[in-house]
Design an enzyme around this catalytic site. Structure first.
Site, short mmCIF file in Angstrom:
data_model
loop_
_atom_site.label_atom_id
_atom_site.label_comp_id
_atom_site.label_asym_id
_atom_site.label_seq_id
_atom_site.Cartn_x
_atom_site.Cartn_y
_atom_site.Cartn_z
N HIS A 204 97.76 55.84 0.33
CA HIS A 204 97.62 55.02 1.52
C HIS A 204 98.98 55.02 2.23
CE1 HIS A 204 94.00 53.67 -0.46
NE2 HIS A 204 93.74 52.73 0.42
N GLU A 207 98.86 52.48 7.16
CA GLU A 207 97.80 51.48 7.43
C GLU A 207 98.48 50.29 8.09
OE1 GLU A 207 96.02 49.79 3.89
OE2 GLU A 207 94.27 49.01 4.98
N ASP A 285 86.10 52.32 2.82
CA ASP A 285 87.20 51.60 2.18
C ASP A 285 86.70 50.57 1.17
OD1 ASP A 285 89.85 51.07 1.68
OD2 ASP A 285 90.32 50.16 3.61
N ASP A 286 86.34 49.38 1.64
CA ASP A 286 85.86 48.30 0.76
C ASP A 286 84.62 47.68 1.43
OD1 ASP A 286 88.25 48.02 -1.22
OD2 ASP A 286 89.17 48.06 0.77
#
Ligand code: ADE
Ligand code: ZN
Length: 341
Positions: A204, A207, A285-286
């Site tokens: 990551h 972000e 992602d989530d």
């Protein structure tokens, strides 16, 4: 409606039928509130919510850390092998419903081992569900083990040690959790060891963190993909480099919205990325926390940015091209997209 779509329904149907891969999915972030309650009961774990509605109401975040605090609390209901199986099986069923043909999923072993859950328990449950999903749906998969970047590199090294007996089931390592203040440089040595073991690497970056973190992920961690990468757009030389290197970005539109990386979905940089020649992909992602699985992410940006059929096809092609599948498997999936278009 550009490029042949006469209605939103038609665009949604096109997205639904498009063969896709998902490359940025935290399996613990697919824990739906219903399963959270079931596992809390199964394992006699107290959770600070009285109903599914209360859980959903708590999912209002102003930044990444707000979300992470709830995400680590949520995964506290996962204890036994069957819990990890049920979690992963539920995600695979949702991915199949979205015509996702290949998945590369993250798991956060340190989120479990620090609570006393054995590494073997975590990986056995996830792996058994992935095997069943391949047998049942034909979905292929790869597992990516993430290091929590708010913890030390020594703890990441210990996690890699724990993973050694399971390397046959792990395709790569990643870097997630609180980005700002925890630059990729902190994990240079453990990533070098992972690469030496034949593992792929992703991180990551960009972000919430600055473009320098994306540079570090490329130069120091030598990553095969950048997860998110949004803030790369602030550095034109970096954009040029990402385009020249055909670096895949695993972009997550609804996540960016829920974590206030963008103010509204119409301001999402996905189209700018495509126009700059970046190999962007769309991912969830989530999904339990951010309000949608992969098709919902495609549809949100397609609607807001007026994406054309060609752009949607490019995004789907990028998802296979940027995957860790071998060339023959990539070619089969790309041919399926050609046949669909
Ligand atoms: N862990 C789970 N989701 C994440 C995200 N979007 N960024 C960083 N770490 C995460
Ligand atoms: Zn993520």
């Amino acid at each position: 409606m550009p490029d042949g779509f006469t209605s939103r329904d038609e665009r949604a149907a096109f997205i639904a039928g498009l063969p896709k891969a998902e490359l940025h999915l935290h399996i613990e972030g697919s824990l739906e509130p219903g399963l959270m309650f079931e596992l809390a009961q199964r394992n006699r774990v107290a959770i600070p919510f009285a109903s599914v509605d209360e859980v959903r109401a708590a999912y209002a975040f102003s930044n990444l850390q707000d979300f992470l605090d709830i995400y680590y609390q949520g995964m506290g209901v996962l204890h036994g092998e069957q819990d990890f199986y049920d979690l992963t099986a539920a995600y695979c069923a949702r991915a199949h419903a979205d015509n996702v043909r290949h998945i590369e999923i993250f798991f956060d072993p340190q989120g479990h081992t620090t609570r006393g859950v054995a590494f073997e328990t975590v990986i056995a449950g996830i792996d058994r569900a992935l095997r069943d999903a391949e047998a049942g749906y034909g979905i292929t998969s790869k597992l990516i083990m993430c290091f929590l970047r708010h913890l030390s590199e020594a703890e990441a090294e210990a996690t890699l040690d724990e993973a050694l007996p399971y390397l046959g089931r792990i395709a790569g390592v990643g870097l997630d959790s609180s980005e700002v203040g925890h630059p990729p440089a902190k994990f240079e040595r453990v990533f070098a060891r992972a690469r030496g073991l034949g593992l792929k690497t992703v991180a990551h970056a960009g972000e919430e963190g600055p473009p320098t973190y994306v540079h570090e992920a490329l130069d120091l961690l030598k990553v095969d993909r950048i997860d998110h990468g949004n803030r790369s757009l602030e550095d034109s030389a970096l954009v040029q480099r990402l385009a020249n290197e055909a670096m895949t970005l695993t972009v997550c539109p609804l996540s960016n919205l829920k974590l206030c990386v963008i103010d509204d979905i119409a301001g999402h940089p996905l189209k700018t990325m495509l126009d700059a020649g970046l190999r962007a992909t769309v991912n969830s992602d989530d999904p339990s926390y951010f309000g949608g699985y992969v098709n919902a992410n495609y549809l949100a940006v397609a609607d807001a940015l007026d994406l054309s059929k060609d752009e949607l096809l490019t995004l789907a092609r990028n998802s296979f091209t940027g995957s860790f599948l071998d060339d023959a498997a990539k070619a089969r999936h790309l041919a399926a997209i050609d046949a669909y278009s």
